[in-house]
Design a protein around this motif. Structure first.
Motif, PDB file in Angstrom:
ATOM      1  N   ALA A 254      33.656  62.223  46.448  1.00 34.68           N
ATOM      2  CA  ALA A 254      33.758  62.358  47.899  1.00 34.68           C
ATOM      3  C   ALA A 254      35.144  62.039  48.451  1.00 34.68           C
ATOM      4  N   ALA A 255      36.072  61.636  47.601  1.00 29.37           N
ATOM      5  CA  ALA A 255      37.431  61.334  48.063  1.00 29.37           C
ATOM      6  C   ALA A 255      38.048  62.583  48.690  1.00 29.37           C
ATOM      7  N   PRO A 256      38.984  62.397  49.629  1.00 24.70           N
ATOM      8  CA  PRO A 256      39.619  63.567  50.267  1.00 24.70           C
ATOM      9  C   PRO A 256      40.120  64.571  49.239  1.00 24.70           C
ATOM     10  N   ALA A 257      39.957  65.849  49.554  1.00 27.08           N
ATOM     11  CA  ALA A 257      40.307  66.914  48.616  1.00 27.08           C
ATOM     12  C   ALA A 257      41.779  66.888  48.219  1.00 27.08           C
ATOM     13  N   ASP A 258      42.642  66.424  49.123  1.00 27.55           N
ATOM     14  CA  ASP A 258      44.073  66.430  48.821  1.00 27.55           C
ATOM     15  C   ASP A 258      44.539  65.134  48.146  1.00 27.55           C
ATOM     16  N   ALA A 259      43.618  64.224  47.856  1.00 29.37           N
ATOM     17  CA  ALA A 259      43.990  62.967  47.201  1.00 29.37           C
ATOM     18  C   ALA A 259      44.281  63.215  45.727  1.00 29.37           C
ATOM     19  N   SER A 260      45.242  62.480  45.186  1.00 28.59           N
ATOM     20  CA  SER A 260      45.530  62.568  43.758  1.00 28.59           C
ATOM     21  C   SER A 260      44.356  61.975  42.993  1.00 28.59           C
ATOM     22  N   ALA A 261      44.325  62.209  41.682  1.00 31.22           N
ATOM     23  CA  ALA A 261      43.242  61.658  40.870  1.00 31.22           C
ATOM     24  C   ALA A 261      43.197  60.141  40.987  1.00 31.22           C
ATOM     25  N   LEU A 262      44.377  59.504  40.942  1.00 26.13           N
ATOM     26  CA  LEU A 262      44.406  58.046  41.034  1.00 26.13           C
ATOM     27  C   LEU A 262      43.890  57.577  42.390  1.00 26.13           C
ATOM     28  N   ARG A 263      44.309  58.258  43.449  1.00 23.47           N
ATOM     29  CA  ARG A 263      43.840  57.875  44.790  1.00 23.47           C
ATOM     30  C   ARG A 263      42.338  58.095  44.917  1.00 23.47           C
ATOM     31  N   ALA A 264      41.825  59.131  44.285  1.00 21.48           N
ATOM     32  CA  ALA A 264      40.389  59.381  44.317  1.00 21.48           C
ATOM     33  C   ALA A 264      39.635  58.266  43.594  1.00 21.48           C
ATOM     34  N   LEU A 265      40.179  57.822  42.478  1.00 18.66           N
ATOM     35  CA  LEU A 265      39.557  56.731  41.730  1.00 18.66           C
ATOM     36  C   LEU A 265      39.593  55.435  42.534  1.00 18.66           C
ATOM     37  N   GLU A 266      40.709  55.177  43.195  1.00 22.55           N
ATOM     38  CA  GLU A 266      40.804  53.982  44.035  1.00 22.55           C
ATOM     39  C   GLU A 266      39.834  54.066  45.210  1.00 22.55           C
ATOM     40  N   HIS A 267      39.692  55.259  45.760  1.00 22.48           N
ATOM     41  CA  HIS A 267      38.705  55.478  46.828  1.00 22.48           C
ATOM     42  C   HIS A 267      37.309  55.141  46.316  1.00 22.48           C
ATOM     43  N   GLY A 268      37.017  55.574  45.091  1.00 24.44           N
ATOM     44  CA  GLY A 268      35.715  55.269  44.502  1.00 24.44           C
ATOM     45  C   GLY A 268      35.477  53.784  44.354  1.00 24.44           C
ATOM     46  N   VAL A 269      36.508  53.059  43.934  1.00 22.77           N
ATOM     47  CA  VAL A 269      36.392  51.614  43.777  1.00 22.77           C
ATOM     48  C   VAL A 269      36.111  50.941  45.124  1.00 22.77           C
ATOM     49  N   ARG A 270      36.889  51.298  46.126  1.00 25.50           N
ATOM     50  CA  ARG A 270      36.729  50.648  47.434  1.00 25.50           C
ATOM     51  C   ARG A 270      35.352  50.923  48.035  1.00 25.50           C
ATOM     52  N   HIS A 271      34.815  52.114  47.782  1.00 29.54           N
ATOM     53  CA  HIS A 271      33.526  52.475  48.363  1.00 29.54           C
ATOM     54  C   HIS A 271      32.349  52.096  47.477  1.00 29.54           C
ATOM     55  N   THR A 272      32.630  51.451  46.357  1.00 29.42           N
ATOM     56  CA  THR A 272      31.551  51.035  45.464  1.00 29.42           C
ATOM     57  C   THR A 272      31.531  49.531  45.245  1.00 29.42           C
ATOM     58  N   LEU A 273      32.705  48.940  45.097  1.00 32.52           N
ATOM     59  CA  LEU A 273      32.786  47.532  44.726  1.00 32.52           C
ATOM     60  C   LEU A 273      33.096  46.590  45.883  1.00 32.52           C
ATOM     61  N   THR A 274      33.263  47.135  47.072  1.00 34.56           N
ATOM     62  CA  THR A 274      33.489  46.280  48.237  1.00 34.56           C
ATOM     63  C   THR A 274      32.136  45.848  48.799  1.00 34.56           C
ATOM     64  N   PRO A 275      31.840  44.554  48.829  1.00 34.48           N
ATOM     65  CA  PRO A 275      30.543  44.080  49.348  1.00 34.48           C
ATOM     66  C   PRO A 275      30.262  44.620  50.741  1.00 34.48           C
ATOM     67  N   GLY A 276      29.049  45.105  50.923  1.00 29.03           N
ATOM     68  CA  GLY A 276      28.670  45.652  52.216  1.00 29.03           C
ATOM     69  C   GLY A 276      28.974  47.124  52.358  1.00 29.03           C
ATOM     70  N   VAL A 277      29.825  47.663  51.476  1.00 31.59           N
ATOM     71  CA  VAL A 277      30.145  49.093  51.491  1.00 31.59           C
ATOM     72  C   VAL A 277      29.386  49.793  50.369  1.00 31.59           C
ATOM     73  N   GLY A 278      29.476  49.198  49.163  1.00 26.93           N
ATOM     74  CA  GLY A 278      28.696  49.706  48.042  1.00 26.93           C
ATOM     75  C   GLY A 278      27.447  48.861  47.895  1.00 26.93           C
ATOM     76  N   VAL A 279      27.503  47.888  47.003  1.00 28.87           N
ATOM     77  CA  VAL A 279      26.397  46.941  46.837  1.00 28.87           C
ATOM     78  C   VAL A 279      26.447  45.932  47.983  1.00 28.87           C
ATOM     79  N   SER A 280      25.291  45.576  48.523  1.00 31.05           N
ATOM     80  CA  SER A 280      25.274  44.609  49.610  1.00 31.05           C
ATOM     81  C   SER A 280      25.833  43.272  49.133  1.00 31.05           C
ATOM     82  N   ALA A 281      26.423  42.537  50.047  1.00 33.33           N
ATOM     83  CA  ALA A 281      27.044  41.261  49.687  1.00 33.33           C
ATOM     84  C   ALA A 281      26.054  40.319  49.010  1.00 33.33           C
ATOM     85  N   SER A 282      24.804  40.314  49.487  1.00 35.12           N
ATOM     86  CA  SER A 282      23.804  39.409  48.925  1.00 35.12           C
ATOM     87  C   SER A 282      23.373  39.796  47.517  1.00 35.12           C
ATOM     88  N   SER A 283      23.635  41.033  47.119  1.00 36.77           N
ATOM     89  CA  SER A 283      23.202  41.505  45.803  1.00 36.77           C
ATOM     90  C   SER A 283      24.226  41.265  44.705  1.00 36.77           C
TER      91      SER A 283
END
Length: 209
Positions: free
Chosen positions: A73-102
């Motif tokens: 789902a990363a922006p189409a014009d993002a580089s592969a690295l930026r897409a991977l970083e986007h994935g990390v931020r949207h998955t491993l940030t509490p409350g964005v990916g997994v809930s903070a309590s989990s």
């Protein structure tokens, strides 16, 4: 029973298993205990999972799939690295990916995987499947970018599955390293920060060739 209902039942069993593993430990938990906690008969449990360790596979898989989909789902014009970083931020940030309590559940389940060979095998199989899917996502992004830029030299870039293996290892080792200690769930020392640090060390990797 519909496929949707089967998937829901698998998830319900997985959550029951995870709760028991976290509260009582893997060794003290039986498949029958998981079935009771999930409100099903033991024979029903065994229709879905062969062992108690396999029962948490849907939770491992859900997290891995969320990471891959966030990269997709990363922006189409993002580089592969930026897409991977986007994935990390949207998955491993509490409350964005997994809930903070989990996140403490995540820590315990990862610790259990490292200490228990059967559970470690389940975790490894989920990671391997996720890696294959990530390779497909990176290949699609690469082809789409090359087509938009009129670049037909896609062969000069690393094979997508190799790139996916590198990226997956960076994130997986960050998660496992975090789980081994008592670091915070966010900020410096948190899973997202550690994964981004690992990806940052790969800035010279020829993602785009």
């Amino acid at each position: 029973m519909t496929e949707r209902r089967k998937a829901e039942t698998r998830t319900e069993i997985a959550r029951a298993a995870a709760g028991l593993f976290v509260r009582h430990g893997l060794r003290a938990t039986r498949a029958e205990d998981i079935a009771q906690a999930a409100g099903i008969a033991p024979r029903t449990f065994y229709r879905y999972f062969a062992t108690k360790e396999e029962a948490v596979a849907p939770l491992y898989a859900a997290g891995a799939q969320h990471w891959v989909e966030a990269v997709r789902a990363a922006p189409a014009d993002a580089s592969a690295l930026r897409a991977l970083e986007h994935g990390v931020r949207h998955t491993l940030t509490p409350g964005v990916g997994v809930s903070a309590s989990s996140w403490e559940w995540v820590r315990t389940l990862l610790r259990l995987a490292q200490a228990n060979p059967p559970l470690r095998r389940v975790w490894a199989e989920v990671c391997q499947a996720s890696e294959r899917t990530l390779g497909e996502v990176l290949a699609h992004r690469r082809t789409r970018t090359a087509a938009s830029e009129g670049d037909d030299n896609v062969a000069a870039t690393p094979e997508p599955r190799f790139a996916a293996a590198v990226a997956s290892a960076a994130v997986r080792t960050a998660l496992e390293g975090w789980a081994e200690g008592d670091g915070p769930v966010e900020g410096p020392g948190g899973p997202a920060e550690l994964a981004l640090r690992n990806l940052g060390a790969l800035r010279d990797f020829p993602w785009e060739g």
